[in-house]
Design a protein around this motif. Structure first.
Motif, PDB file in Angstrom:
ATOM      1  N   LEU A  12      84.703  53.467  32.153  1.00  0.00           N
ATOM      2  CA  LEU A  12      84.916  52.181  32.652  1.00  0.00           C
ATOM      3  C   LEU A  12      84.123  51.278  33.698  1.00  0.00           C
ATOM      4  O   LEU A  12      84.383  50.160  33.846  1.00  0.00           O
ATOM      5  CB  LEU A  12      86.295  52.722  33.720  1.00  0.00           C
ATOM      6  CG  LEU A  12      87.526  53.170  32.928  1.00  0.00           C
ATOM      7  CD1 LEU A  12      88.718  53.488  33.981  1.00  0.00           C
ATOM      8  CD2 LEU A  12      87.994  52.188  31.685  1.00  0.00           C
ATOM      9  N   ASN A  13      83.183  52.028  34.305  1.00  0.00           N
ATOM     10  CA  ASN A  13      81.971  51.286  34.996  1.00  0.00           C
ATOM     11  C   ASN A  13      81.187  50.398  34.012  1.00  0.00           C
ATOM     12  O   ASN A  13      80.839  49.263  34.312  1.00  0.00           O
ATOM     13  CB  ASN A  13      81.151  52.125  35.340  1.00  0.00           C
ATOM     14  CG  ASN A  13      80.184  51.426  36.424  1.00  0.00           C
ATOM     15  OD1 ASN A  13      80.691  50.859  37.605  1.00  0.00           O
ATOM     16  ND2 ASN A  13      78.965  51.653  36.364  1.00  0.00           N
ATOM     17  N   LYS A  15      82.984  48.965  31.220  1.00  0.00           N
ATOM     18  CA  LYS A  15      83.897  47.923  30.731  1.00  0.00           C
ATOM     19  C   LYS A  15      85.253  48.351  30.885  1.00  0.00           C
ATOM     20  O   LYS A  15      85.409  49.654  30.703  1.00  0.00           O
ATOM     21  CB  LYS A  15      83.529  47.654  29.288  1.00  0.00           C
ATOM     22  CG  LYS A  15      83.768  48.449  28.052  1.00  0.00           C
ATOM     23  CD  LYS A  15      83.487  47.778  26.820  1.00  0.00           C
ATOM     24  CE  LYS A  15      84.028  48.736  25.901  1.00  0.00           C
ATOM     25  NZ  LYS A  15      83.936  48.222  24.138  1.00  0.00           N
ATOM     26  N   SER A  16      86.226  47.522  30.753  1.00  0.00           N
ATOM     27  CA  SER A  16      87.596  47.975  30.872  1.00  0.00           C
ATOM     28  C   SER A  16      87.794  48.402  29.542  1.00  0.00           C
ATOM     29  O   SER A  16      87.405  47.911  28.660  1.00  0.00           O
ATOM     30  CB  SER A  16      88.506  46.782  31.332  1.00  0.00           C
ATOM     31  OG  SER A  16      88.055  46.251  32.780  1.00  0.00           O
ATOM     32  N   VAL A  54      90.790  53.850  39.763  1.00  0.00           N
ATOM     33  CA  VAL A  54      90.991  52.913  38.895  1.00  0.00           C
ATOM     34  C   VAL A  54      92.502  52.006  38.877  1.00  0.00           C
ATOM     35  O   VAL A  54      93.296  52.627  39.556  1.00  0.00           O
ATOM     36  CB  VAL A  54      91.243  53.909  37.684  1.00  0.00           C
ATOM     37  CG1 VAL A  54      91.649  53.298  36.460  1.00  0.00           C
ATOM     38  CG2 VAL A  54      89.976  54.524  37.333  1.00  0.00           C
ATOM     39  N   TYR A  56      95.206  49.351  36.669  1.00  0.00           N
ATOM     40  CA  TYR A  56      95.184  48.525  35.150  1.00  0.00           C
ATOM     41  C   TYR A  56      95.874  47.487  35.113  1.00  0.00           C
ATOM     42  O   TYR A  56      96.587  46.975  35.918  1.00  0.00           O
ATOM     43  CB  TYR A  56      95.828  49.599  34.231  1.00  0.00           C
ATOM     44  CG  TYR A  56      97.230  49.926  34.708  1.00  0.00           C
ATOM     45  CD1 TYR A  56      98.434  49.525  34.127  1.00  0.00           C
ATOM     46  CD2 TYR A  56      97.480  51.298  35.453  1.00  0.00           C
ATOM     47  CE1 TYR A  56      99.685  49.576  34.560  1.00  0.00           C
ATOM     48  CE2 TYR A  56      98.680  51.464  36.051  1.00  0.00           C
ATOM     49  CZ  TYR A  56      99.690  50.761  35.456  1.00  0.00           C
ATOM     50  OH  TYR A  56     101.169  51.251  35.754  1.00  0.00           O
ATOM     51  N   GLU A  57      95.863  46.730  34.231  1.00  0.00           N
ATOM     52  CA  GLU A  57      96.762  45.610  33.828  1.00  0.00           C
ATOM     53  C   GLU A  57      97.586  45.825  32.445  1.00  0.00           C
ATOM     54  O   GLU A  57      97.029  46.153  31.627  1.00  0.00           O
ATOM     55  CB  GLU A  57      95.877  44.160  33.665  1.00  0.00           C
ATOM     56  CG  GLU A  57      95.187  44.003  34.926  1.00  0.00           C
ATOM     57  CD  GLU A  57      94.436  42.288  35.010  1.00  0.00           C
ATOM     58  OE1 GLU A  57      94.511  41.878  33.675  1.00  0.00           O
ATOM     59  OE2 GLU A  57      93.957  42.327  35.888  1.00  0.00           O
ATOM     60  N   VAL A  69      95.127  48.375  30.234  1.00  0.00           N
ATOM     61  CA  VAL A  69      93.811  48.210  30.167  1.00  0.00           C
ATOM     62  C   VAL A  69      93.348  48.611  31.651  1.00  0.00           C
ATOM     63  O   VAL A  69      93.616  48.015  32.319  1.00  0.00           O
ATOM     64  CB  VAL A  69      93.341  46.731  29.773  1.00  0.00           C
ATOM     65  CG1 VAL A  69      91.698  46.516  29.818  1.00  0.00           C
ATOM     66  CG2 VAL A  69      94.021  46.379  28.654  1.00  0.00           C
ATOM     67  N   TYR A  70      92.545  49.477  31.491  1.00  0.00           N
ATOM     68  CA  TYR A  70      92.050  50.185  32.826  1.00  0.00           C
ATOM     69  C   TYR A  70      90.764  49.722  33.233  1.00  0.00           C
ATOM     70  O   TYR A  70      89.951  49.413  32.382  1.00  0.00           O
ATOM     71  CB  TYR A  70      91.897  51.867  32.697  1.00  0.00           C
ATOM     72  CG  TYR A  70      93.188  52.556  32.436  1.00  0.00           C
ATOM     73  CD1 TYR A  70      94.118  52.999  33.527  1.00  0.00           C
ATOM     74  CD2 TYR A  70      93.851  52.627  30.898  1.00  0.00           C
ATOM     75  CE1 TYR A  70      95.156  53.583  33.372  1.00  0.00           C
ATOM     76  CE2 TYR A  70      95.067  53.112  31.083  1.00  0.00           C
ATOM     77  CZ  TYR A  70      95.856  53.734  32.175  1.00  0.00           C
ATOM     78  OH  TYR A  70      96.918  54.295  31.773  1.00  0.00           O
ATOM     79  N   SER A  71      90.700  49.455  34.567  1.00  0.00           N
ATOM     80  CA  SER A  71      89.212  49.064  35.016  1.00  0.00           C
ATOM     81  C   SER A  71      88.961  49.919  36.335  1.00  0.00           C
ATOM     82  O   SER A  71      89.766  50.300  37.122  1.00  0.00           O
ATOM     83  CB  SER A  71      89.393  47.537  35.731  1.00  0.00           C
ATOM     84  OG  SER A  71      89.772  46.789  34.399  1.00  0.00           O
ATOM     85  N   THR A  73      87.986  50.531  39.969  1.00  0.00           N
ATOM     86  CA  THR A  73      87.815  49.777  41.406  1.00  0.00           C
ATOM     87  C   THR A  73      86.480  49.932  42.116  1.00  0.00           C
ATOM     88  O   THR A  73      85.618  50.532  41.824  1.00  0.00           O
ATOM     89  CB  THR A  73      89.091  50.204  42.339  1.00  0.00           C
ATOM     90  OG1 THR A  73      88.938  51.633  42.468  1.00  0.00           O
ATOM     91  CG2 THR A  73      90.346  50.227  41.539  1.00  0.00           C
ATOM     92  N   HIS A  77      83.701  52.719  41.793  1.00  0.00           N
ATOM     93  CA  HIS A  77      82.502  52.548  41.604  1.00  0.00           C
ATOM     94  C   HIS A  77      81.627  53.355  42.500  1.00  0.00           C
ATOM     95  O   HIS A  77      80.789  54.037  42.078  1.00  0.00           O
ATOM     96  CB  HIS A  77      82.224  51.023  41.368  1.00  0.00           C
ATOM     97  CG  HIS A  77      80.639  50.873  41.472  1.00  0.00           C
ATOM     98  ND1 HIS A  77      80.053  50.829  39.986  1.00  0.00           N
ATOM     99  CD2 HIS A  77      79.954  50.482  42.445  1.00  0.00           C
ATOM    100  CE1 HIS A  77      79.031  50.404  40.313  1.00  0.00           C
ATOM    101  NE2 HIS A  77      78.554  50.247  41.643  1.00  0.00           N
TER     102      HIS A  77
END
Length: 180
Positions: A12-13, A15-16, A54, A56-57, A69-71, A73, A77
């Motif tokens: 995830l670091n 890309k989402s 983490v 998500y949207e 879609v996870y990203s 935080t 990071h």
């Protein structure tokens, strides 16, 4: 949470991604050195979300299909970078069913032991051939400042592992033949 947490944070670091995309990364990119099933990934994503590493949207695909879609935080990071800088100790050998069979192979016929060894050697030679095909995408070796360079270093480890496995199995076969 174990090391899977850091594998997910690392992906995830970059890309989402959705949970499905993460699962595919484990099956295609990380499979040479780390594996995880979707039944492990989704609970880990939930735990990472609950701890704030983490987020998500929800995206709508088509008319009604929702996907998360996870990203990563900022705290995710930071924790990932902290882990990257941690020095690792050598781990004990992971479970290897073939080596366990070989250890107990004194209980089977000599020909069957040779058959086990030859079959495993054939599989490792096939894997080494597959890696030879994959190596073409690394020609020439990527520059150190590219993301591909890190993938290349891991790839070199996979090639070395397969070569070492073949050498070891060939030596075992030779020893067995000497004792016939």
């Amino acid at each position: 949470m174990g090391t899977l947490k850091y594998a997910i944070l690392g992906l995830l670091n970059k890309k989402s991604m959705t949970g499905y995309e993460l699962t595919k990364e484990f099956e295609t990119t990380l499979f040479e050195f780390w594996n995880a099933k979707h039944s492990q990934i989704y609970p880990e994503l939930k735990a990472l979300t609950e701890t704030g590493l983490v987020e998500y949207e929800i995206e709508i695909t088509g008319n009604v299909l929702e996907k998360k879609v996870y990203s990563i935080t900022q705290s995710g990071h930071d924790e990932f970078i902290k882990w990257l800088n941690k020095r690792q100790k050598i781990k004990t050998m992971p479970k290897d069913e073939f080596r366990l069979q070989l250890y107990f192979s004194g209980c089977i016929d000599h020909k069957e032991r040779l058959s086990l060894l030859n079959d495993m050697l054939k599989q490792h030679k096939e894997r080494l051939k597959e890696l030879g095909e994959i190596s073409k995408k690394f020609e020439p070796a990527p520059p150190e400042d590219e993301e591909k360079f890190c993938n290349y270093m891991v790839f070199l480890g996979a090639v070395a592992r397969e070569k070492a496995q073949c050498q070891w199995l060939e030596k075992c076969i030779s020893l067995c033949k000497e004792r016939q």
